[in-house]
Each structure stands twice: as structure tokens, then as C-alpha cells.
Design an enzyme around this catalytic site. Structure first.
Site, mmCIF file in Angstrom:
data_model
loop_
_atom_site.group_PDB
_atom_site.id
_atom_site.type_symbol
_atom_site.label_atom_id
_atom_site.label_comp_id
_atom_site.label_asym_id
_atom_site.label_seq_id
_atom_site.Cartn_x
_atom_site.Cartn_y
_atom_site.Cartn_z
ATOM 1 N N ASN A 208 -10.380 36.160 10.105
ATOM 2 C CA ASN A 208 -9.377 36.638 9.148
ATOM 3 C C ASN A 208 -8.713 35.431 8.488
ATOM 4 O O ASN A 208 -9.019 34.291 8.817
ATOM 5 C CB ASN A 208 -8.365 37.558 9.841
ATOM 6 C CG ASN A 208 -7.633 36.848 10.953
ATOM 7 O OD1 ASN A 208 -6.903 35.899 10.716
ATOM 8 N ND2 ASN A 208 -7.855 37.294 12.186
ATOM 9 N N ASP A 276 -8.993 42.778 15.982
ATOM 10 C CA ASP A 276 -8.896 44.011 16.774
ATOM 11 C C ASP A 276 -10.232 44.383 17.400
ATOM 12 O O ASP A 276 -10.275 45.013 18.440
ATOM 13 C CB ASP A 276 -8.417 45.162 15.888
ATOM 14 C CG ASP A 276 -6.956 44.977 15.484
ATOM 15 O OD1 ASP A 276 -6.165 44.574 16.359
ATOM 16 O OD2 ASP A 276 -6.619 45.199 14.306
ATOM 17 N N LYS A 286 -30.210 34.025 16.009
ATOM 18 C CA LYS A 286 -29.824 34.317 14.628
ATOM 19 C C LYS A 286 -30.540 35.577 14.138
ATOM 20 O O LYS A 286 -31.757 35.695 14.292
ATOM 21 C CB LYS A 286 -30.180 33.118 13.742
ATOM 22 C CG LYS A 286 -29.628 33.250 12.351
ATOM 23 C CD LYS A 286 -29.996 32.060 11.480
ATOM 24 C CE LYS A 286 -29.649 32.407 10.042
ATOM 25 N NZ LYS A 286 -30.413 31.628 9.092
ATOM 26 N N ILE A 306 -3.645 41.642 23.560
ATOM 27 C CA ILE A 306 -3.007 40.631 24.416
ATOM 28 C C ILE A 306 -1.502 40.878 24.500
ATOM 29 O O ILE A 306 -0.913 40.879 25.585
ATOM 30 C CB ILE A 306 -3.303 39.218 23.860
ATOM 31 C CG1 ILE A 306 -4.822 39.035 23.736
ATOM 32 C CG2 ILE A 306 -2.690 38.143 24.745
ATOM 33 C CD1 ILE A 306 -5.245 37.844 22.907
ATOM 34 N N PHE A 324 4.292 39.922 16.487
ATOM 35 C CA PHE A 324 4.327 39.885 15.032
ATOM 36 C C PHE A 324 3.637 41.135 14.514
ATOM 37 O O PHE A 324 2.763 41.686 15.194
ATOM 38 C CB PHE A 324 3.614 38.635 14.495
ATOM 39 C CG PHE A 324 4.506 37.427 14.502
ATOM 40 C CD1 PHE A 324 4.912 36.859 15.697
ATOM 41 C CD2 PHE A 324 4.965 36.882 13.315
ATOM 42 C CE1 PHE A 324 5.760 35.765 15.722
ATOM 43 C CE2 PHE A 324 5.812 35.785 13.314
ATOM 44 C CZ PHE A 324 6.213 35.228 14.515
#
Ligand code: CTP
Length: 399
Positions: A208, A276, A286, A306, A324
């Protein structure tokens, strides 16, 4: 500032030792007194005379000097300092420290001291990366030894990579962080930061946009208040701040493991943008196009939460748990529900819609949600948010 602080500076034998003379100057400029100890090999690079001239102190070089009645014994010398700094810390010195050897003045002082030790490694890149050296580094980190650097760059030996000694001012920043005194002295705070990377195959991952800037700023603000900070970070853009015990992880599961290993803590601040989901069907090799035009299908599994796990611990829960909430709509409603669902004490909510420029930017506009309700803070720099939050944490932990 380092007024009235006394630093025992051990100068090891490496080409970077010349920078230690500048380090003495920089530390003294900030008000510290510096007592130099130079190893036998160190004396090949700098002379006791130049170190003593810059430090305006006697320089110690030999264990057996100290048997003289008029001299300070090695135990006393090691304890009279507020901090022991080893710069440059050679592979040999790190090995001695990790192994508990004490066969010369420097190693004996390092064994005898009851003060914190900060090392600034300097060596050839291959020596630094050698498994034996990395084992020693891991042992020393686990023993609570603080590290400044090494930095990456061109080396005196003509090679390139990690192994260059940190610059004197970077070492000074670590010294200041290690000696910071404040309302949080003696408190252990765990901070998570940065994104996590969840592998799809050995070369691809899901991530992210978190830069780790806010988590890093919070950790720095806590260190400045004197806290002992364990900083568990995913692969962030921003490096860990000076003075923290940094633990680097990649995935959410590794982050949980590192968090559990870091407990107990007086407070936990969970600023990481944890993925998530992870790829349940992670491939060991690969993933290739097979030529048929068939697209790969990824199956996901849920990652451990967590923050929720720590908030809901029956035993050993930190006294204050701060989460947060990164939201893009109905920020307050979602964050309030999140606080209740996860069981943390405070939620710092922010709007991460692309038009706010917050994710990856230098500013933040947060609302702090606690049992007492929601308090909106004006938009300000991430450093300022960090300082304000750290001050709040200090207040909450005050007896
Ligand atoms: N968090 C965590 N572990 C996870 C997911 C999130 O510790 N697996 C923590 C984050 O560090 C943050 C808080 O939970 O402190 C909220 O993160 P956020 O991504 O906003 O919430 P989610 O739980 O992911 O909820 P949603 O994505 O549904 O908004």
C-alpha cells in the site's frame, strides 16, 4: 544539547577513525565532555595526542596503565560516563562485544560498563555482510546495544555498499536520542509503522502507499521525551529515526511476531498500514504466463489484526493502546466503530482520500477518538502531530 554529559569514546582501528576526531569536536560543541580510549589498532590511524588535544582530556590506551594507583580503574572509567560510544566499531570489536571477550582496555570497559553502549560500525561491505558479523550484530541488538549506521556508499577500499561509518553529526543525533531525558524516561513504547508487503510469488507482492512518515515522526517524538522505543517497521520510504530499537519486517505475520516479542510495553502505538489480506496461494516460484491466455487467480487469506490482538490481551496488555484509522469516508463514524471493535483506548483517525494528499504527504489532519469523545486537531505537519500525540501519551502514562 548534551550539557554536562560525559561520553566515553572508544576509537577502534579503521580508516574511519579520522572522523572520530571530528566527532569529539561535535560532541564538545554541544556541551558534552569526551574521554577518548583508543585501541592498539586505532592508534595506527589516529594518535592519542590529537584525540587528547581535541577532547582536552587524558586519553586511555592500555589496560595496564590503569593499575597505577593514581589512575582511575577500568571499572570506574567505564561507569563514570553517561554513554559509551564505539566509533569506528570494527568487525573485531563487535565480535569481542558479542562474545564477551575482555582482553584489552576497550573490550574490558565494554564488559564492565553499566551504561548504554552505542556503536558506529565501519568495515568493508563483505565483512559487514558476513554471516558471522550479522550474527554478532543480532546478538548485540538483542542485548540492547544501540547502532548508528553503517551507511551505504563508496568505501576507502574501493567497494560499494553498507559498511561506511555514519557521519559525525548522525552519530551525535543518536547520542542525543540515547541521552534524551524527559517525562517518558524509563517507559517502553512499542510503535508499528510503514506498510506491509504480502508476497504473491518470489518477485511480486501486494503493498500500500504508506510511507512510514507518521510512524517515524511519532517514534522520534517519543525518543525526544526520553522513552525507550521499539520500532517495528514494514518496508517504509522513511528510515527509522535515531535512538529507536528498530525491527524490520515485511509481512503482517512477521509484524505480529515482532510485536509479541517486543512486549511488555507501557504503551503501544499502531501506526502501521497493515495489509488486511495476504495471498493464500503464494507461489514458491515465479508465476509464468503459460501462453494459453489464462489469467492467474489469487486466493486471499485474512491477516491477523495486530492492534485488535494486543488490545484484547488478557495478560500483559500495554497500559495504553493507540490505533490509527485510515478512512476515505464517514471518517469519525467509522473510526469510532473501529475503536470499539478493536478494543483500543484511542484511535487517531485520518482521511486518506487521494484529494487530501495525506498518504505519502508531509501533513496530516487527525481526529483523536477516546472514551471521552472525538477531538479534531487542525491540519499540521506530521512532525507536529507526532509531538502533540507523544505529549498526550506522556500525560496518560504519568503517575
Ligand atoms: N491494524 C493492525 N493489523 C491489521 C490491520 C490493521 O494492527 N491486520 C491496525 C493498524 O495499524 C491501525 C488500525 O489497525 O492502527 C486500523 O487500521 P485500518 O487499516 O484503518 O483498519 P482495518 O482494520 O484495516 O479496517 P478497514 O480496512 O475495514 O477500514
Amino acid at each position: 544539547m548534551l550539557a554536562d554529559k560525559r561520553i566515553l569514546l572508544i576509537i577502534g582501528g579503521g580508516i574511519a577513525a579520522f572522523k572520530s576526531l571530528d566527532l569529539i569536536r561535535r560532541l564538545r560543541e554541544r556541551g558534552a565532555s569526551v574521554v577518548p580510549v583508543i585501541t592498539k589498532a586505532g592508534q595506527e590511524f589516529v594518535t592519542p595526542l590529537s584525540a587528547s588535544g581535541l577532547a582536552a582530556e587524558k586519553v586511555y590506551t592500555d589496560l595496564f596503565d590503569l593499575t597505577d594507583e593514581a589512575e582511575m580503574g577500568h571499572i570506574e572509567l567505564s561507569r563514570s560516563a553517561d554513554l559509551v560510544v564505539v566509533a569506528p566499531a570494527t568487525a573485531d570489536l563487535l565480535g569481542k562485544m558479542a562474545g564477551g571477550l575482555a582482553n584489552d582496555l576497550a573490550s574490558t570497559l565494554l564488559m564492565a560498563t553499566d551504561k548504554r553502549v552505542l556503536v558506529a560500525p565501519a568495515m568493508n561491505v563483505r565483512m559487514w555482510e558476513h554471516p558471522a558479523c550479522q550474527r554478532n550484530v543480532a546478538t548485540l541488538k538483542a542485548d540492547g546495544v544501540l547502532f548508528a549506521g553503517p551507511n551505504e556508499g563508496a568505501m576507502a577500499c574501493g567497494e560499494f555498499g553498507p559498511g561506511r561509518m555514519a557521519e559525525p553529526l548522525e552519530i551525535v543525533a543518536e547520542v542525543e536520542a540515547a541521552l534524551a531525558d524527559g517525562p517518558m524516561t524509563g517507559k517502553h513504547v512499542l510503535v508499528t509503522s510503514g506498510p506491509t508487503h504480502e508476497p504473491i510469488d518470489p518477485v511480486r507482492y501486494i503493498a500500500n502507499r504508506s510511507s512510514g512518515a507518521q510512524g517515524s515522526a511519532i517514534a522520534a517524538a517519543l525518543v525526544a521525551l526520553g522513552a525507550d522505543v521499539t520500532f517495528v517497521t514494514g518496508p517504509a520510504d522513511v528510515p527509522p529515526p535515531a535512538g529507536v530499537k528498530a525491527v524490520a519486517v515485511e509481512t503482517a505475520r512477521e509484524m505480529l511476531e515482532a510485536v509479541e516479542a517486543a512486549l511488555p510495553a507501557d504503551a503501544g502505538i499502531f501506526a502501521a498500514a497493515v495489509a488486511d489480506w495476504r495471498v493464500a496461494s503464494e507461489s514458491g516460484s515465479k508465476i509464468k504466463k503459460d501462453g494459453s491466455g489464462a489469467l492467474p487467480v489469487l486466493e486471499f487469506a485474512e491477516n491477523p489484526d495486530i492492534l485488535a490482538q494486543v488490545s484484547q490481551m488478557k495478560k500483559g496488555r500495554p497500559g495504553l493502546v493507540v490505533g490509527f484509522a485510515a478512512e476515505t469516508d464517514d471518517v469519525i463514524a467509522h473510526a469510532t466503530a473501529k475503536r470499539a471493535r478493536k478494543g483500543c483506548d484511542w484511535i487517531v483517525a485520518n482521511d486518506v482520500s487521494p484529494e487530501t494528499g495525506i498518504m505519502g504527504g508531509s501533513e496530516n489532519a487527525v481526529t483523536v477518538i477516546s472514551v471521552e469523545g472525538a477531538e479534531a486537531w487542525p491540519r499540521m505537519g506530521k512532525d507536529e502531530v507526532a509531538r502533540k500525540l507523544a505529549a498526550r501519551v506522556a500525560e496518560a502514562l504519568a503517575p
